[in-house]
Design a protein around this motif. Structure first.
Motif, PDB file in Angstrom:
ATOM      1  N   LYS A 133       0.821  -1.216   0.000  1.00  0.00           N
ATOM      2  CA  LYS A 133       0.000   0.000   0.000  1.00  0.00           C
ATOM      3  C   LYS A 133       0.853   1.263   0.000  1.00  0.00           C
TER       4      LYS A 133
ATOM      5  N   PRO B 112     -10.718   2.503  -1.401  1.00  0.00           N
ATOM      6  CA  PRO B 112     -11.389   1.238  -1.077  1.00  0.00           C
ATOM      7  C   PRO B 112     -12.211   0.738  -2.274  1.00  0.00           C
TER       8      PRO B 112
ATOM      9  N   SER C 144     -12.407  -4.871  -1.003  1.00  0.00           N
ATOM     10  CA  SER C 144     -11.703  -4.525   0.236  1.00  0.00           C
ATOM     11  C   SER C 144     -12.687  -4.190   1.356  1.00  0.00           C
TER      12      SER C 144
ATOM     13  N   GLY D  35      -9.833 -10.726   0.430  1.00  0.00           N
ATOM     14  CA  GLY D  35      -8.404 -10.533   0.210  1.00  0.00           C
ATOM     15  C   GLY D  35      -7.852 -11.584  -0.729  1.00  0.00           C
TER      16      GLY D  35
ATOM     17  N   LYS E  18      -4.311  -9.458   3.306  1.00  0.00           N
ATOM     18  CA  LYS E  18      -5.328  -8.404   3.376  1.00  0.00           C
ATOM     19  C   LYS E  18      -5.294  -7.515   2.131  1.00  0.00           C
ATOM     20  N   ASN E  19      -6.486  -7.128   1.661  1.00  0.00           N
ATOM     21  CA  ASN E  19      -6.659  -6.213   0.532  1.00  0.00           C
ATOM     22  C   ASN E  19      -7.164  -4.890   1.093  1.00  0.00           C
ATOM     23  N   TYR E  20      -6.448  -3.780   0.801  1.00  0.00           N
ATOM     24  CA  TYR E  20      -6.806  -2.464   1.323  1.00  0.00           C
ATOM     25  C   TYR E  20      -7.563  -1.602   0.316  1.00  0.00           C
ATOM     26  N   GLY E  21      -7.639  -2.035  -0.925  1.00  0.00           N
ATOM     27  CA  GLY E  21      -8.251  -1.229  -1.980  1.00  0.00           C
ATOM     28  C   GLY E  21      -7.297  -1.154  -3.157  1.00  0.00           C
ATOM     29  N   GLU E  22      -7.420  -0.096  -3.936  1.00  0.00           N
ATOM     30  CA  GLU E  22      -6.591  -0.009  -5.138  1.00  0.00           C
ATOM     31  C   GLU E  22      -6.132   1.415  -5.367  1.00  0.00           C
TER      32      GLU E  22
ATOM     33  N   GLN F 176      -3.852  -3.390  -6.913  1.00  0.00           N
ATOM     34  CA  GLN F 176      -4.561  -3.722  -5.682  1.00  0.00           C
ATOM     35  C   GLN F 176      -3.536  -3.625  -4.557  1.00  0.00           C
TER      36      GLN F 176
ATOM     37  N   ALA G  42      -2.107  -4.509  -1.046  1.00  0.00           N
ATOM     38  CA  ALA G  42      -2.227  -5.659  -0.159  1.00  0.00           C
ATOM     39  C   ALA G  42      -0.974  -5.789   0.688  1.00  0.00           C
TER      40      ALA G  42
END
Length: 162
Positions: free
Chosen positions: A56, A66, A70, A75, A85-89, A107, A109
Motif C-alpha cells: 500500500k 477502497p 476490500s 483478500g 489483506k486487501n486495502y483497496g486499489e 490492488q 495488499a
C-alpha cells in the motif's frame, strides 16, 4: 511513441498503456534512482497472480481507494495458504523505460513487492512472452513492444512514477 485509444486509461498522461514472487534482492522502489521527483517501481511479472498487487506504500504518495472487495474483507491467499489483506486499489500513471506512457491499477495488499499479473496484462490487450533474455510484452493494438528484463531468475519491468 504511438498514441493509444483513450479507453485504455481514464486519465491521460502522455499516451498511457495499461500493463497490468520470491525475494531475490531486486529492489521494489528505487530510492537511489530518483530524478526530479520521479521514482522507479519495479513490477515483477507474475503468471500466478490473479490481480496486479503492490504494497500500500508503493508508490509513495498515491491514494489507496477502497473497493467493493476490500470493504467486504475479500483478500488474497498466498501459495502457502497464508491470507493476505486487501486495502483497496490505486491507479498509477507513469512511463516505462522505453518512454511509453503506462497506467496500472494496483490492488494494495500486504505484499513485499509489486507483482504484475500476466492475466491482467492479457485482459488489457497485451501479449506477454516469457523467454529468458528475449522476454517482451506486446500491446496488440499498437504493436508497441516493452522489453521484460530477466535478472536472478525473475522477470520484471520498471515503471517511472511521480
Amino acid at each position: 511513441m504511438t498514441a493509444l485509444p483513450k479507453k485504455f486509461c481514464s486519465k491521460v498522461m502522455g499516451d498511457p498503456m495499461y500493463v497490468m514472487s520470491i525475494d531475490r534482492g531486486i529492489n521494489e522502489v528505487g530510492e537511489d534512482v530518483k530524478y526530479k521527483g520521479w521514482g522507479r517501481v519495479r513490477v515483477q511479472v507474475d503468471s500466478g497472480a490473479i490481480d496486479t498487487v503492490a504494497p500500500k506504500t508503493t508508490p509513495p504518495g498515491h491514494e489507496v481507494k477502497p473497493t467493493k472487495a476490500s470493504k467486504a474483507g475479500t483478500g488474497y491467499v498466498a501459495a502457502n495458504g497464508t491470507k493476505i489483506k486487501n486495502y483497496g486499489e490505486k491507479k498509477v500513471y507513469g512511463y516505462l523505460d522505453d518512454g511509453a506512457g503506462a497506467c496500472m491499477t494496483m490492488q494494495c495488499a500486504d505484499v513485499k513487492k509489486t507483482l504484475g499479473s500476466i492475466r491482467e496484462m492479457n485482459q488489457n490487450g497485451n501479449v506477454v512472452i516469457v523467454d529468458g533474455e528475449d522476454s517482451v510484452m506486446i500491446h496488440k493494438a499498437t504493436g508497441n513492444m516493452t522489453p521484460i528484463k530477466h535478472e536472478k531468475g525473475q522477470f520484471y519491468f520498471d515503471m517511472w512514477v511521480k
